[in-house]
Design a protein around this motif. Structure first.
Motif, PDB file in Angstrom:
ATOM      1  N   THR A  16       1.135  -1.528  -0.211  1.00 22.79           N
ATOM      2  CA  THR A  16       0.126   0.223  -0.330  1.00 22.79           C
ATOM      3  C   THR A  16       0.995   1.349  -0.445  1.00 22.79           C
ATOM      4  N   ASP A  17       0.889   1.798  -0.035  1.00 21.88           N
ATOM      5  CA  ASP A  17       0.659   3.841  -0.204  1.00 21.88           C
ATOM      6  C   ASP A  17       0.631   3.870   0.848  1.00 21.88           C
ATOM      7  N   MET A  18       2.152   4.209   2.014  1.00 19.99           N
ATOM      8  CA  MET A  18       1.833   4.026   3.095  1.00 19.99           C
ATOM      9  C   MET A  18       1.787   5.803   3.462  1.00 19.99           C
ATOM     10  N   ARG A  19       2.537   6.976   2.574  1.00 18.50           N
ATOM     11  CA  ARG A  19       2.205   7.556   2.599  1.00 18.50           C
ATOM     12  C   ARG A  19       0.880   8.731   2.244  1.00 18.50           C
ATOM     13  N   SER A  20       0.351   7.684   1.761  1.00 18.01           N
ATOM     14  CA  SER A  20      -1.765   8.147   1.144  1.00 18.01           C
ATOM     15  C   SER A  20      -2.158   7.600   2.508  1.00 18.01           C
ATOM     16  N   LEU A  21      -1.975   6.581   3.176  1.00 18.29           N
ATOM     17  CA  LEU A  21      -2.404   6.645   4.484  1.00 18.29           C
ATOM     18  C   LEU A  21      -1.992   7.615   5.203  1.00 18.29           C
ATOM     19  N   LEU A  22      -0.638   7.756   5.577  1.00 20.06           N
ATOM     20  CA  LEU A  22      -0.881   9.012   6.818  1.00 20.06           C
ATOM     21  C   LEU A  22      -1.944   9.950   6.446  1.00 20.06           C
ATOM     22  N   ALA A  23      -1.616  10.974   4.669  1.00 17.25           N
ATOM     23  CA  ALA A  23      -2.536  12.122   4.908  1.00 17.25           C
ATOM     24  C   ALA A  23      -4.293  11.767   4.833  1.00 17.25           C
ATOM     25  N   LYS A  24      -4.339  10.538   4.610  1.00 17.82           N
ATOM     26  CA  LYS A  24      -5.768   9.899   4.978  1.00 17.82           C
ATOM     27  C   LYS A  24      -6.060  10.366   6.005  1.00 17.82           C
ATOM     28  N   ILE A  25      -5.513   9.732   7.585  1.00 16.40           N
ATOM     29  CA  ILE A  25      -5.816   9.491   8.441  1.00 16.40           C
ATOM     30  C   ILE A  25      -5.742  11.239   8.786  1.00 16.40           C
ATOM     31  N   ASN A  26      -4.386  11.768   9.073  1.00 22.57           N
ATOM     32  CA  ASN A  26      -4.611  13.848   8.661  1.00 22.57           C
ATOM     33  C   ASN A  26      -5.935  14.439   8.351  1.00 22.57           C
TER      34      ASN A  26
END
Length: 130
Positions: A16-26
């Motif tokens: 998965t794209d971890m940076r995208s996950l972080l952006a969604k959490i933010n």
């Protein structure tokens, strides 16, 4: 605050794209401003190389989210935010969860302001946008 740490096992690299996950959490937290100061939101993903799941006999994987927030929010707010963040994590890893053994978890850490030290000029940028 809040600060988000996503720990994940290295056998998930490329899943998965971890940076995208972080952006969604933010974004979950940004959408709830001013409950959380936008200029204080930090997230990071840490890939774990040294870990053992159960007895280590299988190629099991895990993702553990730690969300640290300052004290003062109601139980209802904390529950709603944790459920929203965990839903993002579960959705992000839904296809991986179907293909392999995977444990997903979220931990909320709430602390008093005493004992924390901060210096942050990012808040000013967001105050000017209001």
């Amino acid at each position: 605050m809040p600060h988000i740490t996503v720990e994940y096992t290295d056998n998930l690299q490329g899943e998965t794209d971890m940076r995208s996950l972080l952006a969604k959490i933010n974004q979950v937290l940004i959408d709830r401003a001013p409950l959380f100061p936008v200029g204080g939101i930090r997230s990071r993903a840490i890939m774990l190389h040294d870990y053992v799941v159960v007895d280590g006999a299988e190629d099991d994987a895990f993702v553990h989210v730690i969300m640290k927030i300052g004290a003062g929010r109601t139980e209802e707010v904390k529950t709603e935010v944790c459920e929203a963040v965990f839903a993002v994590v579960c959705d992000t890893f839904a296809d991986v969860f179907e293909r392999r053994y995977l444990a997903l978890s979220l931990e909320l850490v709430e602390f008093a302001e005493g004992g924390t030290y901060k210096k942050n000029n990012i808040h000013e940028r967001y105050k000017r946008r209001s």
